[in-house]
Design a protein around this motif. Sequence first.
Motif, PDB file in Angstrom:
ATOM      1  N   PRO A 185      -2.693  -0.130  -5.649  1.00 58.76           N
ATOM      2  CA  PRO A 185      -4.057   0.311  -5.319  1.00 58.76           C
ATOM      3  C   PRO A 185      -4.966  -0.416  -4.206  1.00 58.76           C
ATOM      4  O   PRO A 185      -4.849  -1.882  -4.043  1.00 58.76           O
ATOM      5  CB  PRO A 185      -4.892   0.108  -6.714  1.00 58.76           C
ATOM      6  N   GLU A 186      -5.690   0.209  -3.367  1.00 61.55           N
ATOM      7  CA  GLU A 186      -6.629  -0.229  -2.409  1.00 61.55           C
ATOM      8  C   GLU A 186      -7.378  -1.416  -2.916  1.00 61.55           C
ATOM      9  O   GLU A 186      -7.878  -2.522  -2.085  1.00 61.55           O
ATOM     10  CB  GLU A 186      -7.606   0.884  -1.804  1.00 61.55           C
ATOM     11  N   ASN A 187      -7.871  -1.468  -4.313  1.00 65.42           N
ATOM     12  CA  ASN A 187      -8.787  -2.393  -4.642  1.00 65.42           C
ATOM     13  C   ASN A 187      -8.183  -3.760  -5.097  1.00 65.42           C
ATOM     14  O   ASN A 187      -8.640  -4.667  -5.607  1.00 65.42           O
ATOM     15  CB  ASN A 187      -9.510  -2.038  -5.984  1.00 65.42           C
ATOM     16  N   VAL A 188      -6.772  -3.692  -4.925  1.00 67.11           N
ATOM     17  CA  VAL A 188      -5.802  -4.921  -5.437  1.00 67.11           C
ATOM     18  C   VAL A 188      -5.621  -5.409  -3.939  1.00 67.11           C
ATOM     19  O   VAL A 188      -4.880  -4.952  -3.047  1.00 67.11           O
ATOM     20  CB  VAL A 188      -4.574  -4.754  -6.229  1.00 67.11           C
ATOM     21  N   TYR A 189      -6.090  -6.830  -4.088  1.00 64.41           N
ATOM     22  CA  TYR A 189      -5.848  -7.607  -2.552  1.00 64.41           C
ATOM     23  C   TYR A 189      -4.427  -8.113  -2.679  1.00 64.41           C
ATOM     24  O   TYR A 189      -4.269  -8.979  -3.669  1.00 64.41           O
ATOM     25  CB  TYR A 189      -6.793  -8.670  -2.376  1.00 64.41           C
ATOM     26  N   ARG A 221       0.769  -1.362   0.027  1.00 64.99           N
ATOM     27  CA  ARG A 221       0.109  -0.116  -0.068  1.00 64.99           C
ATOM     28  C   ARG A 221       0.803   1.211  -0.032  1.00 64.99           C
ATOM     29  O   ARG A 221       0.623   2.191  -0.696  1.00 64.99           O
ATOM     30  CB  ARG A 221      -0.965  -0.136   1.190  1.00 64.99           C
TER      31      ARG A 221
END
Length: 163
Positions: free
Chosen positions: A59-63, A54
């Motif tokens: 990106p936040e939407n990538v786990y 992070r």
Amino acid sequence: MSTPTGTLTLESLSSENTFAMAQALGRLILRPCRLALSGDLGAGKTLFVQGFARGLGVPENVYVTSPSYALIHAYTARLPLYHADLYRLGHMEEVLDIGLPDLMASESVTVVEWAERMEDTEIFDIRIHIEIHGETTRKLHAQAYGLHFQDLLRSWQQVCPPA
């Protein structure tokens, strides 16, 4: 084994704190880096990589997950991020088979969990050992190799969130 040019020990009292500390380090990375992570099972190596990713700009939407079975995951960030997990590897030849040395030589950031399983650990710029001290407390012992990474550890200590 080469002598570190800088060392740092940080204490984390929670998984959220460990994540934030790793995120702070990720924000400081501005050029290619090879990072070794070691520690017992459950110490928080993958959690550290999640925070680091992070901070590096994944990106936040990538786990961000442990590549225990895939062995290597790649992420897009300010610099390409490769996350390897060597826990399941049985032989050094497997490190070569998955192309890890080539990735580590690229203009990227490479984070390797269970890096102590590699024959040549001197290729890392920063080594972090996460030590378990109770249910949620961790000590992060960092070593830098080279003046740039020594300065990076100093900067990390200054911007690290308190435990």
